[in-house]
Design a protein around this motif. Structure first.
Motif, PDB file in Angstrom:
ATOM      1  N   PHE A   1       2.422  10.907   5.639  1.00 16.21           N
ATOM      2  CA  PHE A   1       3.184   9.664   5.761  1.00 16.21           C
ATOM      3  C   PHE A   1       2.700   8.846   6.948  1.00 16.21           C
ATOM      4  CE2 PHE A   1       5.902  12.026   2.996  1.00 16.21           C
ATOM      5  CZ  PHE A   1       6.512  11.055   2.211  1.00 16.21           C
ATOM      6  N   GLN A   2       2.876   7.538   6.796  1.00 12.55           N
ATOM      7  CA  GLN A   2       2.657   6.621   7.911  1.00 12.55           C
ATOM      8  C   GLN A   2       3.521   7.134   9.066  1.00 12.55           C
ATOM      9  OE1 GLN A   2       3.267   2.745   6.315  1.00 12.55           O
ATOM     10  NE2 GLN A   2       2.468   1.677   8.082  1.00 12.55           N
ATOM     11  N   GLU A   3       2.994   7.223  10.261  1.00 14.75           N
ATOM     12  CA  GLU A   3       3.728   7.766  11.427  1.00 14.75           C
ATOM     13  C   GLU A   3       3.993   9.263  11.317  1.00 14.75           C
ATOM     14  OE1 GLU A   3       4.022   5.536  13.716  1.00 14.75           O
ATOM     15  OE2 GLU A   3       3.810   3.736  12.473  1.00 14.75           O
TER      16      GLU A   3
ATOM     17  N   TYR B   1      -3.158   9.731   1.907  1.00 18.61           N
ATOM     18  CA  TYR B   1      -3.078   9.458   3.347  1.00 18.61           C
ATOM     19  C   TYR B   1      -2.576   8.039   3.560  1.00 18.61           C
ATOM     20  CZ  TYR B   1      -6.549  13.240   3.343  1.00 18.61           C
ATOM     21  OH  TYR B   1      -7.222  14.407   3.150  1.00 18.61           O
ATOM     22  N   ASP B   2      -1.416   7.896   4.192  1.00  8.67           N
ATOM     23  CA  ASP B   2      -0.895   6.561   4.453  1.00  8.67           C
ATOM     24  C   ASP B   2      -1.179   6.162   5.895  1.00  8.67           C
ATOM     25  OD1 ASP B   2       0.325   4.155   4.369  1.00  8.67           O
ATOM     26  OD2 ASP B   2       2.280   4.891   3.709  1.00  8.67           O
ATOM     27  N   GLU B   3      -2.191   5.354   6.088  1.00  6.87           N
ATOM     28  CA  GLU B   3      -2.583   4.868   7.409  1.00  6.87           C
ATOM     29  C   GLU B   3      -2.651   6.019   8.423  1.00  6.87           C
ATOM     30  OE1 GLU B   3      -1.185   1.208   8.727  1.00  6.87           O
ATOM     31  OE2 GLU B   3      -0.681   0.451   6.727  1.00  6.87           O
ATOM     32  N   ALA B   4      -3.421   7.033   8.053  1.00  9.32           N
ATOM     33  CA  ALA B   4      -3.504   8.218   8.894  1.00  9.32           C
ATOM     34  C   ALA B   4      -4.176   7.932  10.228  1.00  9.32           C
ATOM     35  CB  ALA B   4      -4.233   9.334   8.157  1.00  9.32           C
TER      36      ALA B   4
ATOM     37  N   LYS C   1       0.825  -1.210   0.000  1.00 12.26           N
ATOM     38  CA  LYS C   1       0.000   0.000   0.000  1.00 12.26           C
ATOM     39  C   LYS C   1       0.864   1.266   0.000  1.00 12.26           C
ATOM     40  CE  LYS C   1      -2.070  -1.094   3.895  1.00 12.26           C
ATOM     41  NZ  LYS C   1      -1.304  -2.315   4.261  1.00 12.26           N
ATOM     42  N   SER C   2       1.814   1.321   0.941  1.00 17.57           N
ATOM     43  CA  SER C   2       2.695   2.499   0.995  1.00 17.57           C
ATOM     44  C   SER C   2       3.502   2.631  -0.284  1.00 17.57           C
ATOM     45  CB  SER C   2       3.659   2.397   2.174  1.00 17.57           C
ATOM     46  OG  SER C   2       2.963   2.288   3.379  1.00 17.57           O
ATOM     47  N   THR C   3       3.876   1.485  -0.843  1.00 18.21           N
ATOM     48  CA  THR C   3       4.666   1.499  -2.071  1.00 18.21           C
ATOM     49  C   THR C   3       3.903   2.182  -3.209  1.00 18.21           C
ATOM     50  OG1 THR C   3       5.726  -0.529  -1.348  1.00 18.21           O
ATOM     51  CG2 THR C   3       5.949   0.020  -3.656  1.00 18.21           C
TER      52      THR C   3
HETATM   53 MG   LIG Z   1       2.534   1.017   4.837  1.00 17.46          MG
END
Ligand SMILES: [Mg+2]
Ligand SMILES: Nc1ncnc2c1ncn2[C@@H]1O[C@H](COP(=O)(O)OP(=O)(O)O)[C@@H](O)[C@H]1O
Lengths: 257, 282
Positions: free
Chosen positions: B104-106, B181-184, B60-62
């Motif tokens: 970004f995630q985190e 939104y990456d795992e917001a 997903k992030s990729t």
């Molecule tokens: Mg990810």
């Protein structure tokens, strides 16, 4: 066994290739816009002012111990008054640049690797790129400029403090006349020595900082990776300081003497 | 340009009038031997949202990093706002990235900068906007996400949820047309997660931001897909359940084994009989 060697060689070649590529990108970024003035000033402060204490202490004690040790040796020849000459020559040509370099490798090289490494593993470098900033311009160029220009300044300070440390020992321990110490310092210092002492720290500062940046930006694998990168940066830049010092000395001797 | 014709072809097929702001076409990527994405294709229309689901490590992030040009695909094409992003050099990509905002995630907040400097980063560093106007925009954005009083704090002094919201503020400050939104909401308590979901809905419906939301939290995915934000006559903003037409503007994608295992809206996802989907949903 052979495959292990091949894998290792491949990794080494890749590492060198990436290091060269980073330097090329840094030079390109240093001479084109945009230029982050604020960050450059900040790094000059961080690397220059921040390393002052370490460098002054190292310089002082090195000069002092040089005077003590050479004092004993010179006594055997009845040449004690020449102590200033030996202190200044060793300090300016060799010990000042190398020890300042080693201190910078420990303080600045590790700091840069840790900071950039943690920015990599927390995606801050990607965030910079996503926000339209080239990380080389923003992070690497200011550090390289600061390392390149501040290392010589710090070395000159270390040399000066070292000579003063030697003077204290010469006057109060070895009972050499103050005027004699200073005049032998001036006599012992040749033009070529001064040049050598000044050219070396430029190279060392550049190498320390570029290695710190390279190792930091290639950090992978979370907090552990940052720890590894920091250790690697200190080891690699310390060894490089000694090695580069040798090669630059070799080159300058051929060119100047 | 090639993209125009491609956009037109997609539109004709769907009988719509808008050109897509994002097209992925047969995108594949492998890290060494490990194939992460295989022949991924999808399009996204302006003002719509795409919700990417998948187990962790499914890529997903990729996908988001590919869209931003932070990674290059091994094959396939990526068009962002009409530009062929995958074929661009890093300096050229800076232009494309100005139309994109990424959470970004985190969070990935710059921990050496204050909240205000983080949020205004792009405006301070990459535009010629006067400082007082940047400050004004930063205050406005922080007000929008309800963190106005934290403007001069450092990121380390914020809670996880606040940090995530500051990351959203930073992504939206320069008014990008597309937000990623990456795992917001991952790792947040349900109440804070809902606040973040509401920000996403508000940005999409009130500022017409096209959004891609990556998550493995279904609760948040469905919330964003089935709610809409409206500004009432008295100026207040209300989040309410969306009607069917609005729900259709949010499309789900389920990633599995490098490919797309499901594509459709919220109702279709709920009704799916696929075994993997059912385990994922339960
Ligand atoms: Mg990810
Ligand atoms: N830079 C990288 N190098 C090697 N492998 C990577 C890299 N980035 C991601 N991966 C791998 O790609 C896969 C997908 O990662 P990612 O997109 O982060 O998954 P997620 O769906 O959890 O966001 C994972 O298996 C991960 O190990």
């Amino acid at each position: 066994m052979l495959t292990l060697l091949v894998t290792w060689a491949k990794a080494a070649v890749l590492e060198v290739q990436e290091y060269v590529r980073l330097q090329a990108a840094t030079w390109r970024a240093a001479v084109t816009r945009p230029f982050y003035v604020h960050d450059v000033v900040e790094q000059f402060e961080q690397i220059g002012i921040g390393s002052l204490t370490v460098v002054v202490l190292t310089g002082f004690f090195t000069g002092a111990v040089l005077a003590l040790q050479t004092g004993i040796t010179l006594d055997q020849f009845g040449a004690r008054p020449f102590v200033g000459r030996l202190v200044s020559a060793s300090m300016v040509k060799e010990l000042g640049p190398v020890l300042t370099g080693l201190m910078l490798a420990g303080r600045v090289g590790s700091g840069i690797a840790a900071e950039l490494g943690s920015m990599v593993v927390t995606d801050q470098i990607n965030a910079l790129r996503a926000l339209g900033t080239d990380p080389v311009r923003k992070l690497v160029v200011p550090r390289v400029l600061a390392g390149f220009f501040m290392a010589p300044v710090l070395t000159i300070i270390a040399n000066t403090v070292g000579v003063v440390g030697g003077w204290l020992i010469a006057v109060f321990q070895l009972r050499v006349a103050s005027s004699l110490y200073w005049s032998s310092i001036v006599e012992g210092l040749y033009f070529q020595d001064a040049w050598m002492g000044l050219i070396k720290p430029f190279c060392l500062g550049y190498v320390i900082v570029t290695i710190g940046c390279h190792v930091g930006l290639r950090a992978r694998g979370g907090t552990q990776g940052v720890g590894r990168a920091t250790t690697n940066a200190v080891v690699a830049s310390s060894v490089s300081v000694i090695a580069v010092d040798f090669f630059v000395t070799r080159l300058l001797i051929t060119l100047m003497y | 340009m090639a993209v125009e014709t491609r956009g037109a072809a997609v539109l004709e097929a769907r009988g719509e009038v808008q050109a897509p702001v994002l097209v992925l076409e047969n995108v594949s990527l492998a890290f060494d031997e490990h194939v992460v994405l295989r022949d991924i294709s999808f399009t996204l229309l302006p003002g719509h949202s795409k919700i990417i689901l998948g187990a962790s490590g499914s890529g997903k992030s990729t996908i988001l990093k590919l869209i931003l040009g932070l990674l290059k695909p091994d094959s396939g094409a990526i068009w962002v706002n009409g530009h062929r992003a995958d074929a661009m050099s890093e300096p050229e990509l800076m232009q494309v990235r100005s139309g994109l905002g990424m959470v970004f995630q985190e969070g990935a907040l710059f921990d050496s900068l204050t909240v205000a400097e983080n949020v205004g980063y792009r405006l301070y560093e990459e535009t010629d906007l006067p400082l007082d106007q940047v400050r004004q925009r930063v205050e406005e954005v922080l007000g929008f996400i309800g963190l106005a009083e934290y403007i001069d704090r450092m990121p380390s002094e914020l809670s996880g949820g606040q940090r995530r919201r500051v990351a959203i503020a930073r992504a939206m400050a320069a008014k990008p047309a597309i937000l990623l939104y990456d795992e917001a909401t991952t790792g947040l308590d349900p109440i804070t997660a809902t606040t973040v979901d509401e920000e996403i809905v508000k940005l999409r419906d009130l500022e017409q931001v096209t959004s891609i939301m990556v998550t493995h939290q279904l609760r948040d995915a469905f919330y964003v897909a089935t709610h809409e934000a409206v500004r009432r006559d008295d100026g207040l903003i209300r989040i309410q359940p969306a009607d069917e037409r609005k729900c259709d503007e949010a499309e789900f994608i389920m990633l599995k084994d490098g490919g797309i295992a499901f594509e459709g809206n919220a109702a279709e996802l709920r009704a799916s009989q696929d075994l993997y989907l059912k385990t994922f949903l339960s």
